[in-house]
Design a protein around this motif. Structure first.
Motif, PDB file in Angstrom:
ATOM      1  N   THR A 506      29.388  34.617  40.503  1.00 29.19           N
ATOM      2  CA  THR A 506      28.686  36.069  40.239  1.00 29.19           C
ATOM      3  C   THR A 506      27.568  35.924  39.225  1.00 29.19           C
ATOM      4  O   THR A 506      27.364  34.803  38.826  1.00 29.19           O
ATOM      5  N   SER A 507      27.035  37.059  38.844  1.00 25.47           N
ATOM      6  CA  SER A 507      25.747  36.935  38.267  1.00 25.47           C
ATOM      7  C   SER A 507      26.089  36.492  36.679  1.00 25.47           C
ATOM      8  O   SER A 507      25.372  35.806  36.184  1.00 25.47           O
ATOM      9  N   ARG A 510      26.604  32.848  36.824  1.00 32.29           N
ATOM     10  CA  ARG A 510      25.210  32.142  36.938  1.00 32.29           C
ATOM     11  C   ARG A 510      24.813  31.705  35.764  1.00 32.29           C
ATOM     12  O   ARG A 510      24.093  30.774  35.488  1.00 32.29           O
ATOM     13  N   GLU A 539      13.666  36.802  39.365  1.00 32.80           N
ATOM     14  CA  GLU A 539      13.871  38.294  40.162  1.00 32.80           C
ATOM     15  C   GLU A 539      12.498  38.840  40.159  1.00 32.80           C
ATOM     16  O   GLU A 539      12.183  39.585  41.102  1.00 32.80           O
TER      17      GLU A 539
END
Length: 543
Positions: A506-507, A510, A539
């Motif tokens: 998941t974020s 990470r 991003e």
């Protein structure tokens, strides 16, 4: 694109199920956790060498299954064997036993490793220390140059096809002079024999058989006819009692109809007698004619024995042999005509080959410079690339060569010693061309780099993601941060045996994994902040 990967009993992997999405996915984890085994599993699926040493201790065999979406063929063609079509799903499988030969399957159907490799070239490209690398092939390197230089090969293919067509036509005429002479003599003899026979039609033998039957017993036939006439019309013959009967019934009303019938019988007997007399008198014993018929029928039998079951077959063979003889006798004229056409076609082919060769030699240094520019961003700024094109037109001998370090001679890509250098060279070529199989796998692409170079490599890999599914095995957080998805590979001990597991992060997970990659542990607040910044920066660069 690879949708799902299932690996069982491969190395330290006991049972791994991995669903992979589009974009860029990185596999991270401690050294020895089994990340490269995932790449090994994919390599097995696309025809790589199966080594029994890969089978997990205690297991009888290792198995790998991959579910793919079939892409459009690079050349626009389609399979004609009824197999999966573009857009369909296909499952490739490989089983590696501890002893014996490996087994391959396509959609559950037994297949050869060569068939897996054929699908592999269409589905996956592996970059790193692996044998399955399409860009190492001479044909692919030539196609790479043609694609980069916009070289249109249509006229070349057409010119080659025309020469091949004329060569086939000349071969069909009969290229061996002695063989042609023998065939000509044979057909000439056969045609002359059949011409001399002058068969009147498919029913000639039946007609001769009927005539032979008459002549073979001519005297007896005449005597039988004379006896029949005498019996019908002679004294005491059938005619006299019939006449007596007619006279007895004449003018008697009760027998009027029967009298008429008797008179008809008398007339019919008279007519039959006349016809029998005519046939008998027409029969002429002719020994010479009988001998001729028998000789002719023997000839027809001999011809059927050599040329066909029936006279109709013999007549058909006569026609075909005459046509072939005409072709052979006109060979020299036709051969001269085809030779002239071939010389013209060869001249046209040479002109087209020269044009293609010129285009390839013109594009080669531009392609080399474009690859070098990409390599400069991948911490190989002093690398030198040569795209060698053969001297003979159309320059089909194309080879990409790389000198990774100053002072070294450029070598063919297949001979580049460093897996990391080779992988980065492949990445640079992919960035220049942006084409190839839908799934690209990079292993050790970040070997020996760090800092800004690592960020550049990560961004370069991310640049490929819009057009490809990109899988990357990496130790660098800068590269991992550029991915759309991150899979953590970790090993643990189960019942005294080490096994590897993989899961999509998941974020938040990470951030923890990147902090571990940065500092060696997940407890450092500074490392977590740095990890979050890396993800945020990646991003922003994608927007």
């Amino acid at each position: 694109m690879l949708i799902e990967l299932s690996v069982r009993d491969l190395g330290v992997i006991a049972d791994l199920q991995l669903v992979i999405g589009p974009g860029m996915t990185v596999l991270t984890g401690e050294t020895g956790a089994g990340k490269t085994l995932v790449v090994d599993a994919i390599e097995l699926l696309v025809g790589g060498r199966a080594d029994p040493v890969l089978v997990r201790p205690g297991a009888d065999e290792a198995r790998v299954d991959g579910r793919f979406v079939v892409p459009e063929p690079a050349d626009g063609s389609a399979d004609e064997d009824g197999g999966p079509r573009p857009g369909d799903e296909i499952v490739l499988s490989r089983v590696v036993p501890r002893s014996g030969r490996s087994r391959a399957y396509v959609d559950g159907r037994p297949a050869t490793v060569a068939e897996l490799a054929r699908w592999g070239r269409r589905l996956v490209d592996l970059h790193g220390q692996h044998a399955h690398q399409s860009l190492l092939g001479a044909a692919v390197q030539r196609a790479t140059l043609d694609r980069f230089g916009g070289v249109d090969l249509g006229p070349l293919h057409a010119a080659r096809a025309r020469v091949a067509e004329l060569d086939a036509a000349l071969a069909a005429l009969g290229g061996d002079e002695r063989a042609r002479a023998r065939e000509t003599d044979l057909h000439r003899f056969q045609v002359e024999e059949l011409d001399a026979a002058a068969i009147t039609g498919p029913d000639e033998d039946d007609e001769l058989a009927a005539e032979e039957d008459v002549l073979a017993d001519a005297v007896a036939h005449r005597e039988a006819g004379a006896a029949a006439v005498e019996a019908l019309t002679g004294d005491g013959g059938a005619g006299d009692p019939l006449g007596v009967a007619v006279a007895a019934l004449a003018d008697r009303s009760p027998y009027r109809e029967l009298e008429q019938r008797l008179r008809a019988v008398v007339a019919e007997v008279t007519d039959v007698a006349a016809e029998v007399r005519g046939v008998a008198e027409a029969i002429d014993p002719d020994p010479d004619r009988l001998a001729q018929i028998r000789e002719r029928r023997q000839l027809l039998r001999d011809l059927r024995r050599k040329y066909g079951e029936t006279l109709e077959d013999v007549i058909a063979y006569h026609r075909e042999a005459a046509e072939r003889l005409a072709e052979l006798e006109s060979h020299d004229a036709r051969a001269a005509e085809l030779d002239a056409e071939r010389r013209t076609a060869l001249a046209e082919l040479a002109a087209v080959e020269a044009e293609v060769g010129t285009l390839r030699r013109t594009a080669a240094p531009d392609l080399a410079r474009a690859i070098e520019e990409r390599l400069a961003d991948l911490e190989m700024a002093r690398a030198r690339v040569v795209v060698a094109v053969g001297d003979d037109d159309p320059g089909d001998d194309v080879e990409l060569r790389l000198a990774a370090n100053p002072g070294s001679d450029p070598q063919a890509l297949a001979k580049v010693a460093s897996g990391g250098e080779l992988a980065r060279a492949m990445l640079a070529i992919r960035l220049v061309l942006t084409s190839g199989p839908p799934t690209l796998v990079f292993d050790e692409v970040d070997a020996g780099i760090g800092g800004e170079a690592a960020v550049a490599v990560g961004r370069a890999l991310a640049d490929l993601a819009p057009g490809h599914q990109v899988l990357v095995v990496t130790h660098l957080p800068q590269v991992a941060a550029c991915a759309d998805h991150q899979v953590s590979v970790a090993k643990r001990e189960v019942d005294g045996t080490t096994v590897s597991e993989a899961r999509l992060l998941t974020s938040d997970e990470r951030v923890l994994e990147l902090s571990r990659m940065l500092s060696g542990n997940t407890g450092s607040e500074a490392a977590r902040e740095h990890a979050a910044e890396l993800l945020a920066s990646a991003e922003r660069s994608r927007r």
